[in-house]
Design a protein around this motif. Structure first.
Motif, short mmCIF file in Angstrom:
data_model
loop_
_atom_site.label_atom_id
_atom_site.label_comp_id
_atom_site.label_asym_id
_atom_site.label_seq_id
_atom_site.Cartn_x
_atom_site.Cartn_y
_atom_site.Cartn_z
N SER A 26 -15.63 1.76 8.06
CA SER A 26 -15.90 1.15 6.99
C SER A 26 -16.76 2.10 5.81
O SER A 26 -16.07 1.43 4.71
N THR A 27 -17.22 2.99 5.77
CA THR A 27 -17.56 3.83 4.74
C THR A 27 -16.45 4.49 4.26
O THR A 27 -16.12 4.55 3.14
N THR A 28 -15.36 4.93 5.08
CA THR A 28 -14.22 5.35 4.66
C THR A 28 -13.48 4.45 3.80
O THR A 28 -13.09 4.54 3.00
N LEU A 29 -13.27 3.28 4.57
CA LEU A 29 -12.57 2.25 3.59
C LEU A 29 -13.15 1.87 2.30
O LEU A 29 -12.39 1.59 1.29
N ALA A 30 -14.48 2.21 2.10
CA ALA A 30 -15.18 1.91 0.86
C ALA A 30 -14.81 3.00 -0.10
O ALA A 30 -14.96 2.52 -1.19
N VAL A 31 -14.35 4.27 0.58
CA VAL A 31 -13.86 5.40 -0.56
C VAL A 31 -12.39 5.14 -0.69
O VAL A 31 -11.98 5.19 -2.09
N GLN A 32 -11.78 4.67 0.08
CA GLN A 32 -10.21 4.57 0.22
C GLN A 32 -9.70 3.34 -0.79
O GLN A 32 -8.79 3.65 -1.52
N LYS A 33 -10.47 2.29 -0.66
CA LYS A 33 -9.91 0.96 -1.28
C LYS A 33 -10.02 1.37 -3.06
O LYS A 33 -8.83 1.10 -3.59
N PRO A 34 -11.02 1.78 -3.58
CA PRO A 34 -11.00 1.98 -4.79
C PRO A 34 -10.14 3.22 -5.26
O PRO A 34 -9.45 2.83 -6.59
N ARG A 35 -9.77 4.07 -4.50
CA ARG A 35 -9.05 5.20 -4.88
C ARG A 35 -7.41 4.44 -5.22
O ARG A 35 -6.99 4.86 -5.96
N THR A 74 -1.74 -9.48 -8.06
CA THR A 74 -2.45 -10.63 -7.64
C THR A 74 -3.94 -10.36 -6.86
O THR A 74 -4.63 -11.33 -6.78
N ASP A 75 -4.13 -9.31 -6.64
CA ASP A 75 -5.13 -8.71 -6.05
C ASP A 75 -5.14 -8.93 -4.46
O ASP A 75 -6.12 -9.00 -3.48
N GLN A 76 -3.95 -9.63 -3.98
CA GLN A 76 -3.83 -10.06 -2.59
C GLN A 76 -3.75 -9.04 -1.70
O GLN A 76 -4.40 -9.01 -0.59
N LEU A 77 -3.06 -7.89 -1.92
CA LEU A 77 -3.08 -6.82 -1.07
C LEU A 77 -4.48 -6.10 -0.92
O LEU A 77 -4.89 -5.72 0.14
N MET A 78 -5.08 -5.99 -2.09
CA MET A 78 -6.48 -5.31 -1.99
C MET A 78 -7.41 -6.28 -1.30
O MET A 78 -8.05 -5.35 -0.42
N ASN A 79 -7.48 -7.21 -1.21
CA ASN A 79 -8.23 -8.30 -0.99
C ASN A 79 -7.92 -8.17 0.80
O ASN A 79 -8.80 -8.61 1.79
N ASP A 80 -6.87 -8.11 1.28
CA ASP A 80 -6.25 -8.40 2.75
C ASP A 80 -6.46 -7.00 3.30
O ASP A 80 -6.55 -6.75 4.34
N TYR A 81 -6.51 -5.68 2.55
CA TYR A 81 -6.47 -4.43 3.20
C TYR A 81 -8.10 -4.16 3.96
O TYR A 81 -8.98 -4.20 3.28
#
Length: 135
Positions: A26-35, A74-81
């Protein structure tokens, strides 16, 4: 020698711990998504790419052109990742089947964007280590 065995068992149990793995992921995802979705960066820290002139004009017209590729029409990918669980294994991916095939096409065009970066691996290791030390 008994102390070493106790430490090894403690570390092994902690790494197998679902809670600890999920905290680190979860912490790694919190860094990866904004990147990927905010900064438009690939796993090496460079820009994912530039939009074609025509698509860039479209993105500008709708107010969503930061000047680089970020997969956020559409932000669909971001929200679903997020974190995908398969049995006792975890990976980063997409829950929605409509999005499941999109990364393959995007990676063919833009490279290994969804791969974990060196910084993200470091974050994962640091969190895992901290959580093991707490256990």
């Amino acid at each position: 020698m008994d102390e070493l065995l106790i430490i090894v068992k403690r570390v092994t149990d902690a790494v197998k711990s679902d809670k600890i793995r999920r905290i680190a992921l979860s912490t790694t995802l919190a860094v990866q998504k904004p990147r990927i979705f905010n900064n438009g960066e690939n796993e090496r820290g460079g820009q994912i790419g530039k939009y074609s002139k025509k698509y860039g004009e479209y993105k500008t017209k709708i107010g969503k052109n930061p000047g680089y590729v970020n997969f956020r029409n559409t932000d669909q990918l971001m929200n679903d990742y997020g974190i995908i669980a398969q049995g006792d294994q975890y990976a980063f991916g997409f829950q929605n089947s409509a999005n499941a095939e999109k990364p393959g096409h995007l990676m063919e065009r833009y490279g290994d964007v969804f791969h974990v970066s060196g910084r993200e691996l470091d974050v994962f290791g640091e969190v895992l280590n901290n959580e093991i030390n707490k256990a």
